[in-house]
Design an enzyme around this catalytic site. Structure first.
Site, mmCIF file in Angstrom:
data_model
loop_
_atom_site.group_PDB
_atom_site.id
_atom_site.type_symbol
_atom_site.label_atom_id
_atom_site.label_comp_id
_atom_site.label_asym_id
_atom_site.label_seq_id
_atom_site.Cartn_x
_atom_site.Cartn_y
_atom_site.Cartn_z
ATOM 1 N N GLY A 1 37.972 -11.564 -26.728
ATOM 2 C CA GLY A 1 37.226 -11.772 -25.630
ATOM 3 C C GLY A 1 38.343 -11.608 -24.429
ATOM 4 O O GLY A 1 38.211 -12.102 -23.305
ATOM 5 N N TYR B 1 21.864 -19.278 -22.785
ATOM 6 C CA TYR B 1 23.332 -19.587 -22.912
ATOM 7 C C TYR B 1 23.625 -21.117 -23.126
ATOM 8 O O TYR B 1 24.464 -21.439 -23.833
ATOM 9 C CB TYR B 1 23.897 -19.040 -21.452
ATOM 10 C CG TYR B 1 25.358 -19.397 -21.398
ATOM 11 C CD1 TYR B 1 26.378 -18.790 -21.952
ATOM 12 C CD2 TYR B 1 25.753 -20.262 -20.412
ATOM 13 C CE1 TYR B 1 27.938 -19.066 -21.756
ATOM 14 C CE2 TYR B 1 27.144 -20.490 -20.116
ATOM 15 C CZ TYR B 1 28.006 -19.891 -20.858
ATOM 16 O OH TYR B 1 29.227 -20.187 -20.651
ATOM 17 N N LYS C 1 25.491 -22.751 -26.325
ATOM 18 C CA LYS C 1 26.770 -23.677 -26.155
ATOM 19 C C LYS C 1 26.673 -24.791 -26.636
ATOM 20 O O LYS C 1 27.459 -25.601 -27.299
ATOM 21 C CB LYS C 1 27.280 -23.649 -24.478
ATOM 22 C CG LYS C 1 27.623 -22.522 -23.977
ATOM 23 C CD LYS C 1 29.064 -21.992 -24.435
ATOM 24 C CE LYS C 1 29.724 -20.805 -24.069
ATOM 25 N NZ LYS C 1 30.849 -20.222 -24.928
ATOM 26 N N GLY D 1 38.024 -10.436 -20.549
ATOM 27 C CA GLY D 1 37.089 -11.051 -19.747
ATOM 28 C C GLY D 1 37.655 -12.050 -18.530
ATOM 29 O O GLY D 1 38.810 -11.799 -18.440
ATOM 30 N N GLN D 2 37.010 -12.468 -17.878
ATOM 31 C CA GLN D 2 37.434 -13.252 -16.724
ATOM 32 C C GLN D 2 38.569 -14.158 -16.996
ATOM 33 O O GLN D 2 39.569 -14.429 -16.564
ATOM 34 C CB GLN D 2 36.365 -14.041 -15.957
ATOM 35 C CG GLN D 2 36.937 -14.520 -14.581
ATOM 36 C CD GLN D 2 35.701 -15.640 -13.949
ATOM 37 O OE1 GLN D 2 35.223 -16.084 -14.657
ATOM 38 N NE2 GLN D 2 35.992 -16.067 -12.765
ATOM 39 N N LEU D 3 38.165 -15.021 -18.091
ATOM 40 C CA LEU D 3 39.332 -16.096 -18.284
ATOM 41 C C LEU D 3 40.492 -15.330 -19.394
ATOM 42 O O LEU D 3 41.500 -15.841 -19.237
ATOM 43 C CB LEU D 3 38.373 -16.938 -19.321
ATOM 44 C CG LEU D 3 39.346 -18.245 -19.976
ATOM 45 C CD1 LEU D 3 39.974 -19.096 -18.696
ATOM 46 C CD2 LEU D 3 38.172 -19.014 -20.588
ATOM 47 N N ASP E 1 39.435 -7.329 -27.988
ATOM 48 C CA ASP E 1 38.095 -7.362 -27.371
ATOM 49 C C ASP E 1 37.161 -6.051 -28.009
ATOM 50 O O ASP E 1 37.746 -5.286 -28.547
ATOM 51 C CB ASP E 1 38.137 -7.062 -25.683
ATOM 52 C CG ASP E 1 37.109 -7.731 -25.071
ATOM 53 O OD1 ASP E 1 35.892 -7.328 -25.125
ATOM 54 O OD2 ASP E 1 37.452 -8.632 -24.251
ATOM 55 N N ILE E 2 35.960 -5.956 -27.182
ATOM 56 C CA ILE E 2 35.359 -4.613 -27.982
ATOM 57 C C ILE E 2 35.679 -3.497 -27.249
ATOM 58 O O ILE E 2 35.093 -2.143 -27.602
ATOM 59 C CB ILE E 2 33.526 -4.962 -27.807
ATOM 60 C CG1 ILE E 2 33.317 -5.459 -26.290
ATOM 61 C CG2 ILE E 2 33.200 -5.792 -28.902
ATOM 62 C CD1 ILE E 2 31.944 -5.433 -26.180
HETATM 63 N N1 SER Z 1 30.053 -19.849 -15.125
HETATM 64 C C1 SER Z 1 29.047 -19.775 -16.132
HETATM 65 C C2 SER Z 1 27.675 -19.219 -15.775
HETATM 66 O O1 SER Z 1 27.635 -19.067 -14.513
HETATM 67 C C3 SER Z 1 28.696 -21.252 -16.854
HETATM 68 O O2 SER Z 1 29.589 -21.623 -17.735
HETATM 69 O O3 SER Z 1 27.184 -18.740 -16.647
#
Ligand code: SER
Length: 320
Positions: A12, A147, A151, A15-17, A38-39
């Site tokens: 990943g 989501y 988690k 991505g942002q992180l 990543d994909i």
């Molecule tokens: N920042 C994420 C979201 O908004 C939450 O972990 O989905």
């Protein structure tokens, strides 16, 4: 073929992180030792050019085993996930990607005797029945987004793999993350990144959350520091093996707009809440992160104004 030893895998990575964490890890461990995956190929030149990149779909375990023929990994950061707002559009796929992806990585890590695994959780593990202020580490959770459910279930499985198989998995419950290098995708807290870009581009922003929606947030340098500090902490100090609460600041759209107006007094904000409002309303407003502070010395550096000053300075430089 000789294998590259002591490698670090970031799944990943685009991505942002991931795009920031990969570069940070390359600074610490050496460019060639941190494999970004990543994909899709990275759009960011610095990510593409600074070290190895591999295409990995976490739903295809063979992609991981193929990598094991060329690298011996000592750490894996598994960041690939579908976020809260996108998850609601296709809940079954979000569940499959977030859960099967995690299982594939945990099983690969066990098989390959990887020393440490990092997996991010989120404030989305909490729900409308959780205390909304200063939400404790251990409390009612009852998340109501797919989501958040993925988690929470992921946290249980990380702890299970630690207790049952001795896999050293570590995790943080991130608040909304804000950075200038990469855009988030499909989250409920994304407005707090978009607002800075639109402030500079248009001088106005239409927010998809209402003006008084308070949410926990964090500036990217703090998120990177927390992640790296947690991964560097001696194993015995990492007492929470589900995921640590983590906090830095909380603010509303109105407050971030006011923070931007300190630099751009003519900046305006309007509000047009959409389905993401309901998700935001189910999450905590502030988080108690005393366990992270006590166990491994967590201490954030940025508040709303210092973040705004830094974001605007960097975005202005990038735009010029
Ligand atoms: N920042 C994420 C979201 O908004 C939450 O972990 O989905």
């Amino acid at each position: 073929m000789t294998k590259q030893k002591n490698a670090i895998l970031v799944i990943g990575a685009c991505g942002q992180l991931g795009s920031e964490l990969t570069l940070e890890l390359r600074k610490i461990y050496g460019d060639a030792n941190v494999v970004a995956a990543d994909i899709q190929y990275p759009k960011q030149a610095d990510l593409r050019e600074s070290g190895p990149f591999e295409i990995v779909d976490v739903l295809t375990p063979q992609h991981l085993t193929e990598l094991a023929s060329r690298y011996k990994f000592k750490q894996i950061y598994h960041l690939a996930a579908i976020l809260s707002a996108t998850g609601e559009k296709n809940p079954k796929f979000a569940w499959r990607l977030n859960m099967d992806g995690l299982f594939n990585v945990l099983d690969f890590a066990l098989e390959q005797k990887v020393e440490k695994v990092y997996w991010p959780s989120s404030i989305a593990v909490f729900g409308p029945n959780s205390p909304r202020q200063n939400t404790p580490q251990d409390t009612i959770m009852d998340p109501n987004t797919v989501y958040g459910i993925s988690k929470q279930a992921g946290e249980r499985w990380c702890e299970y793999y630690f207790n049952k198989y001795g896999l050293d998995v570590r995790s943080l419950r991130y608040p909304g993350l804000i950075g200038y290098k990469a855009l988030p995708g499909g989250g409920t807290t994304d407005y707090a990144v978009d607002i800075y870009h639109q402030a500079l581009a248009l001088g106005t922003y239409k927010c998809f959350l209402s003006e008084n929606t308070r949410l926990p947030m964090m500036y990217m340098p703090d998120a990177l520091k927390a992640t790296i500090d947690l991964m560097h902490a001696p194993a015995e100090q990492v007492k929470v093996r589900s995921s640590y609460n983590l906090a830095a600041m909380s603010f509303t759209p109105q407050e971030i707009a006011a923070s931007i107006q300190r630099h751009y007094p003519d900046f305006t904000i309007t509000y047009d809440p959409d389905s993401r409002q309901q998700i935001a309303d189910s999450w905590p407003q502030s988080i108690n992160d005393s366990a992270a502070r006590q166990d491994w010395g967590w201490n954030p550096q940025y508040d709303l104004h210092t973040m705004t000053d830094d974001m605007l300075r960097h975005l202005k430089r990038i735009n010029n």
